[in-house]
Write an enzyme that holds these catalytic residues in place. Sequence first.
Site, PDB file in Angstrom:
ATOM      1  N   HIS A 369       0.802  -1.236   0.000  1.00 35.17           N
ATOM      2  CA  HIS A 369       0.000   0.000   0.000  1.00 35.17           C
ATOM      3  C   HIS A 369       0.827   1.274   0.000  1.00 35.17           C
ATOM      4  O   HIS A 369       0.272   2.360   0.182  1.00 35.17           O
ATOM      5  CB  HIS A 369      -0.914   0.054   1.223  1.00 35.17           C
ATOM      6  CG  HIS A 369      -2.028  -0.940   1.203  1.00 35.17           C
ATOM      7  ND1 HIS A 369      -3.264  -0.675   0.657  1.00 35.17           N
ATOM      8  CD2 HIS A 369      -2.092  -2.201   1.655  1.00 35.17           C
ATOM      9  CE1 HIS A 369      -4.043  -1.727   0.791  1.00 35.17           C
ATOM     10  NE2 HIS A 369      -3.348  -2.679   1.395  1.00 35.17           N
ATOM     11  N   LYS A 560      -8.256  14.408   4.363  1.00 36.61           N
ATOM     12  CA  LYS A 560      -7.390  13.224   4.363  1.00 36.61           C
ATOM     13  C   LYS A 560      -6.396  13.412   5.495  1.00 36.61           C
ATOM     14  O   LYS A 560      -6.357  14.478   6.115  1.00 36.61           O
ATOM     15  CB  LYS A 560      -6.646  13.085   3.031  1.00 36.61           C
ATOM     16  CG  LYS A 560      -5.966  14.388   2.564  1.00 36.61           C
ATOM     17  CD  LYS A 560      -5.251  14.217   1.235  1.00 36.61           C
ATOM     18  CE  LYS A 560      -6.144  14.324   0.028  1.00 36.61           C
ATOM     19  NZ  LYS A 560      -6.284  13.089  -0.726  1.00 36.61           N
ATOM     20  N   ARG A 561      -5.587  12.369   5.796  1.00 39.93           N
ATOM     21  CA  ARG A 561      -4.563  12.565   6.814  1.00 39.93           C
ATOM     22  C   ARG A 561      -3.686  13.754   6.444  1.00 39.93           C
ATOM     23  O   ARG A 561      -3.485  14.062   5.269  1.00 39.93           O
ATOM     24  CB  ARG A 561      -3.701  11.298   6.938  1.00 39.93           C
ATOM     25  CG  ARG A 561      -4.403  10.159   7.656  1.00 39.93           C
ATOM     26  CD  ARG A 561      -4.761  10.516   9.091  1.00 39.93           C
ATOM     27  NE  ARG A 561      -3.605  10.535   9.949  1.00 39.93           N
ATOM     28  CZ  ARG A 561      -3.262   9.551  10.772  1.00 39.93           C
ATOM     29  NH1 ARG A 561      -4.009   8.472  10.870  1.00 39.93           N
ATOM     30  NH2 ARG A 561      -2.188   9.643  11.519  1.00 39.93           N
ATOM     31  N   LYS A 566       1.073  14.865   0.991  1.00 38.17           N
ATOM     32  CA  LYS A 566      -0.259  15.167   0.466  1.00 38.17           C
ATOM     33  C   LYS A 566      -0.433  16.665   0.185  1.00 38.17           C
ATOM     34  O   LYS A 566      -1.401  17.091  -0.426  1.00 38.17           O
ATOM     35  CB  LYS A 566      -1.327  14.687   1.444  1.00 38.17           C
ATOM     36  CG  LYS A 566      -1.349  13.161   1.617  1.00 38.17           C
ATOM     37  CD  LYS A 566      -2.367  12.719   2.660  1.00 38.17           C
ATOM     38  CE  LYS A 566      -2.302  11.246   3.011  1.00 38.17           C
ATOM     39  NZ  LYS A 566      -2.972  10.364   2.031  1.00 38.17           N
ATOM     40  N   THR A 668      -8.307   6.991  -2.047  1.00 32.32           N
ATOM     41  CA  THR A 668      -9.666   6.473  -2.215  1.00 32.32           C
ATOM     42  C   THR A 668     -10.683   7.597  -2.016  1.00 32.32           C
ATOM     43  O   THR A 668     -11.792   7.533  -2.545  1.00 32.32           O
ATOM     44  CB  THR A 668      -9.950   5.326  -1.218  1.00 32.32           C
ATOM     45  OG1 THR A 668      -9.415   5.691   0.054  1.00 32.32           O
ATOM     46  CG2 THR A 668      -9.323   4.033  -1.680  1.00 32.32           C
ATOM     47  N   LYS A 672     -14.415   8.788  -3.872  1.00 33.88           N
ATOM     48  CA  LYS A 672     -15.660   9.162  -3.177  1.00 33.88           C
ATOM     49  C   LYS A 672     -16.158  10.526  -3.652  1.00 33.88           C
ATOM     50  O   LYS A 672     -17.359  10.725  -3.864  1.00 33.88           O
ATOM     51  CB  LYS A 672     -15.432   9.183  -1.660  1.00 33.88           C
ATOM     52  CG  LYS A 672     -15.100   7.814  -1.085  1.00 33.88           C
ATOM     53  CD  LYS A 672     -14.577   7.893   0.348  1.00 33.88           C
ATOM     54  CE  LYS A 672     -13.878   6.595   0.722  1.00 33.88           C
ATOM     55  NZ  LYS A 672     -13.080   6.708   1.952  1.00 33.88           N
TER      56      LYS A 672
HETATM   57  C1  GL9 Z   1      -2.452   3.869   2.006  1.00 34.28           C
HETATM   58  C2  GL9 Z   1      -2.021   4.741   0.816  1.00 34.28           C
HETATM   59  O1  GL9 Z   1      -1.256   5.815   1.261  1.00 34.28           O
HETATM   60  C3  GL9 Z   1      -3.215   5.235   0.014  1.00 34.28           C
HETATM   61  O2  GL9 Z   1      -2.745   5.920  -1.127  1.00 34.28           O
HETATM   62  C4  GL9 Z   1      -4.092   4.066  -0.405  1.00 34.28           C
HETATM   63  O3  GL9 Z   1      -5.235   4.522  -1.069  1.00 34.28           O
HETATM   64  C5  GL9 Z   1      -4.513   3.285   0.847  1.00 34.28           C
HETATM   65  C6  GL9 Z   1      -5.304   2.055   0.499  1.00 34.28           C
HETATM   66  O4  GL9 Z   1      -4.626   1.285  -0.423  1.00 34.28           O
HETATM   67  O5  GL9 Z   1      -3.361   2.860   1.583  1.00 34.28           O
HETATM   68  N1  GL9 Z   1      -1.332   3.237   2.654  1.00 34.28           N
HETATM   69  C7  GL9 Z   1      -1.240   3.601   3.947  1.00 34.28           C
HETATM   70  O6  GL9 Z   1      -0.412   3.215   4.766  1.00 34.28           O
HETATM   71  N2  GL9 Z   1      -2.205   4.502   4.226  1.00 34.28           N
HETATM   72  C8  GL9 Z   1      -2.983   4.687   3.135  1.00 34.28           C
HETATM   73  O7  GL9 Z   1      -3.952   5.418   3.107  1.00 34.28           O
HETATM   74  N3  GL9 Z   1      -2.309   5.180   5.391  1.00 34.28           N
HETATM   75  C9  GL9 Z   1      -3.369   5.179   6.230  1.00 34.28           C
HETATM   76  O8  GL9 Z   1      -4.284   4.389   6.110  1.00 34.28           O
HETATM   77  C10 GL9 Z   1      -3.330   6.203   7.283  1.00 34.28           C
END
Ligand code: GL9
Length: 839
Positions: A369, A560-561, A566, A668, A672
Amino acid sequence: MTRTNTTDCNSHTNDSNNIKKLKRGFAYKLFYQQGVWPQNASLNDYYLAVSYTVRDRMQKMFLNSIRALQEKDSKIVGYLSAEFLMGPHLHNNLINLGLYDQVSRAVEESGLDIKQIIDHEEEPGLGNGGLGRLAACYLDSLATLQIPAIGYGIRYEFGMFDQEIENGWQKELGDRWLHPGNPWEFKKAHMAVEIGSGGYTERYTDDHGNLRVRWVPARMVKGIPYDTPVIGYRVNNVNLLRLWSAEAPKSFDFDDFNVGDYQGAVHEKIMAETITKVLYPNDEQFRGKELRLLQQYFFVSCSMQDMVRIHLFQFPNLDNFPDKFAVQLNDTHPAIAVPEFMRLLIDVHHYSWEQAWDIVTHTFAYTNHTLLPEALEKWSVDMLGRLLPRHLEIIYEINSRFLDLIRIKYPGDVDVVRRMSIIDESGERYVRMAHLACIGSHAINGVAELHTRLLKNHTLADFHRLWPDKLTNVTNGVTPRRWMVLSNPRLARLISSAIGDGWITDLYKLRKLEPLVDDPAFCEKWQQVKFENKQDICAMFSCDCGPVFNPYALFDVQVKRIHEYKRQHLNLLHIVNLYHRLKNNPDLDVPPRTFIFGGKAAPGYTMAKLIIKLINSVADVVNSDPDVKNRLQILFIPNFNVQIGHMLYPMADLSEQISLAGKEASGTGNMKFSMNGALTIGTLDGANVEIREEVAPENFFLFGMDVNAVEDLRRAGYNPQTIYNQNEGLKAAINLIAMGHFSHGDQELFRPLIDSLLYHDPYMVLADYQSYVECQQKVGEVFQDPGRWTKMAIRNAARMGKFSSDRSIADYCRKVWKVKPLPVELKLQRLPENGFKFP
Ligand code: GL9
């Protein structure tokens, strides 16, 4: 796909019968379960009474699903994830059951308000963000597609912290989600398993003269499963979310109590229970904390033992385990499952290494991820060996056999051996969990086309060269049930009235909306929906003191975070620049804008917290400046979570997806927003690339460098100061912040952020600044033509078919898991009149 044999019926008499039963159900639960009279009941009592009533309606389907699994021997997906960010259950269950209208009528006729009851639910925030929310969307799609699945995770007593904003700064508060009572879970104490840690290993000869190894742990804890039924949309299938909670084994209390060491016993109990006490709030920043490794091992061992138990219930041995279970590793957090399953097979079930390895590698698949190097998990060899001595031995053995293979494949290439080894030996020695996951899995996937390409070419290039067929792409998706039907009922109604409701389970059907861009009446209704959604949020934030938001403004949203990659600060620089221009030129022809931010920063991430402070500081100045009144407003919404997301995605005009290209694996939120008719301003990063491909370039506001340009610039030597010196607008914006315009003259407060931008700028904010500002200018111009904007928005929503998590799950089923749907019939409808005759 439709529910068979249910008692649901559209006829009026049946409806009113059901409503009567539901009302009796509420009263019954209030009286017998909560033990209160209505006049003494709290809102929480009502919430629980309604939830228990709804839960009862799911039990029939749940029990039938279990029976179907036992009768038809079909494959089950075990989805191992340290995080499941489920969001509130009640509303979702009502929608998936098709009971929303009836229950809200019954609630109303009981003198209550369904909205109030739904909003009362404390959401289980057992995840940090995208990764955990993805797991939750996947559970919804698995059930809806009738794929038998168990989500395995951790029942954190404290989930994601609650965020408050105090004087502009983030403050973290403990999340006591279990405090009001959780009506959706069933504790299954009799299915507890034992988990060891520490200690040593020893060799011994068994009764048949075989040399074996056993692990003698120093400590044991008990893992107790809590089951939450996960119901599909309008099908009878109910899957399971099985979350493990740590408890001290009974023997601790008794032994110590008997020798009089009461405090010692209590201490042991507390130590055991800390394992599942709290979710680590880190956002893609790896920290090698011992407790975190224990958490991972704890839930993984519980889950593997559970699957083994389920398997042996049906089969004499584990030979055919991979035919019964497909186990997905959601990131490397559960990667310790590879040596754990080896241990179970070899030490407990006495398989040979070769047999065990064959079973293991046919069982697991791994999803990566992230590309951020700082996020990749690597555990210190010393620590892992101390906590899990047997697992370290197994990891060494896996590695030694793997490296033999590499040496044969690439004779004389010592560098490739060093690079691919599970053990990083460049300094202190570490176990690279991504390598372990890759080697122990039969399939690996990235989460968007671009991300997978970058994995192939960079992060996992050696593995891709070795096993060219192993690494594939499965682009992320989100569930339209929660993210459209539940959260945006006005839009869902409009869409269904125009094209029917087939889109809810086949999102490609939204394509039928496209011709309607030429139907002025439909476009007007579309605009009206967006406007009413915006009014809702304006109503929530209107008070005598604070800013009142103008629903006619362009709602420009970034939720988002909070993370430097970002680039919330890129958004801010544009805002400050716009503010500056409006102050200097009140006649500037730009539409009014409301900028909305939301998101949490990891508690230890100082720079992210400073960005939150800056957003709030700029908001304070801008919102109270009469010169820009009604033209520019900024809102930081505290405590962004699933529930708040329900409100924000539907009311956005513009979705900010502005990460530096190559950094966001997928995203994601971007999906949405588009589904709910927002246009995207974004870079060619993560799934943005595919969203733009689907909606066509003319319906997407693209800016910034692509990955190649980023790479080139970095190679050429990036100097942010040159850009600062050459760009007057940028200079003005940065100077306003640096000179203390938003900090009451304090020039120190934001210095770390400014210095980082001017002297390092690791995420190339300044390099993309001009392109971003120009693109935002274009956004403003298009927004001033509502007809054009609306057509673009409809086209966006219409082309979101690909981004349903149903499509993602169908891809996993086909490419990775090789599982097929198991439709559930409702054979057992209700309890027999005279009860059961117990066997
Ligand atoms: C994350 C990626 O940063 C995102 O880009 C991705 O959409 C999601 C789901 O695949 O996974 N990987 C990760 O560690 N996070 C993501 O969002 N972080 C959190 O969930 C906080």
